[in-house]
Design a protein around this motif. Structure first.
Motif, PDB file in Angstrom:
ATOM      1  N   UNK A 140       9.069   6.777  15.024  1.00 36.14           N
ATOM      2  CA  UNK A 140      10.063   8.011  15.100  1.00 36.14           C
ATOM      3  C   UNK A 140      10.380   7.620  13.579  1.00 36.14           C
ATOM      4  N   UNK A 141       9.622   8.911  12.589  1.00 36.75           N
ATOM      5  CA  UNK A 141       9.630   9.116  10.973  1.00 36.75           C
ATOM      6  C   UNK A 141      10.558  10.326  10.319  1.00 36.75           C
ATOM      7  N   UNK A 178       0.848  -0.912   0.224  1.00 33.79           N
ATOM      8  CA  UNK A 178       0.225  -0.430   0.014  1.00 33.79           C
ATOM      9  C   UNK A 178       0.779   1.209   0.189  1.00 33.79           C
ATOM     10  N   UNK A 179       0.556   1.806  -0.251  1.00 32.52           N
ATOM     11  CA  UNK A 179       1.020   3.573  -0.153  1.00 32.52           C
ATOM     12  C   UNK A 179       1.924   3.782   1.770  1.00 32.52           C
ATOM     13  N   UNK A 180       2.596   4.437   0.943  1.00 33.99           N
ATOM     14  CA  UNK A 180       3.449   4.387   2.095  1.00 33.99           C
ATOM     15  C   UNK A 180       2.685   5.508   3.389  1.00 33.99           C
ATOM     16  N   UNK A 181       2.656   5.334   4.578  1.00 33.80           N
ATOM     17  CA  UNK A 181       1.667   6.789   5.454  1.00 33.80           C
ATOM     18  C   UNK A 181       2.188   8.155   5.056  1.00 33.80           C
ATOM     19  N   UNK A 182       1.768   9.063   5.409  1.00 30.73           N
ATOM     20  CA  UNK A 182       1.808  10.315   5.707  1.00 30.73           C
ATOM     21  C   UNK A 182       2.991  10.223   7.071  1.00 30.73           C
ATOM     22  N   UNK A 183       4.642  10.711   7.122  1.00 26.43           N
ATOM     23  CA  UNK A 183       5.093  10.562   8.665  1.00 26.43           C
ATOM     24  C   UNK A 183       4.382  10.753   9.760  1.00 26.43           C
ATOM     25  N   UNK A 184       3.030  11.963   9.677  1.00 28.43           N
ATOM     26  CA  UNK A 184       3.122  12.516  10.945  1.00 28.43           C
ATOM     27  C   UNK A 184       1.836  11.323  11.178  1.00 28.43           C
ATOM     28  N   UNK A 185       1.690  10.248  10.958  1.00 31.28           N
ATOM     29  CA  UNK A 185       0.351   9.083  10.548  1.00 31.28           C
ATOM     30  C   UNK A 185       1.303   8.493  11.359  1.00 31.28           C
ATOM     31  N   UNK A 186       2.729   7.785  11.232  1.00 29.08           N
ATOM     32  CA  UNK A 186       3.031   7.581  11.744  1.00 29.08           C
ATOM     33  C   UNK A 186       3.689   7.634  13.414  1.00 29.08           C
ATOM     34  N   UNK A 187       4.558   9.086  13.408  1.00 28.23           N
ATOM     35  CA  UNK A 187       4.940   9.535  14.198  1.00 28.23           C
ATOM     36  C   UNK A 187       3.670   9.646  15.583  1.00 28.23           C
TER      37      UNK A 187
END
Length: 99
Positions: free
Chosen positions: A79-80, A64-73
């Motif tokens: 910590x992305x 799937x498309x890589x999530x936004x950094x805000x979503x990961x963080x």
């Protein structure tokens, strides 16, 4: 004039206690945010890599498309951050030499 492709590079640190899971993941993302290449770094120093022509039982490109950094963080254990192409290429070269 054609549309310019927007390749980006991300490093994700994963704070956990699982021996068989990576502690760092480096990803090269295409303009559609799908992974093009990936490097995983394990606590014991082991490195693994994947691209369109190689995956294993333990590593493969995201489906799937890589999530936004805000979503990961937003998840405490991750910590992305965006990294440079040179930082990704250095990790890629280390992983390719290790295999």
């Amino acid at each position: 004039m054609g549309a310019e492709l927007m390749t980006s590079y991300v490093k994700v640190r994963w704070d956990h206690e699982f021996a068989e899971e990576p502690v760092e993941v480096f990803s090269e993302l295409g303009d559609d945010r799908y992974e093009v290449r990936k490097v995983e770094v394990y606590r014991d120093g082991r490195l693994d890599w994947a691209d369109a022509s190689r995956d294993t039982d333990t590593i493969g490109l995201g489906e799937a498309p890589f999530p936004d950094l805000e979503e990961i963080n937003s998840q405490e254990e991750f910590h992305a951050e965006t990294i440079t192409a040179a930082e990704f290429e250095a990790a890629w070269a280390r992983a390719r030499r290790a295999r």
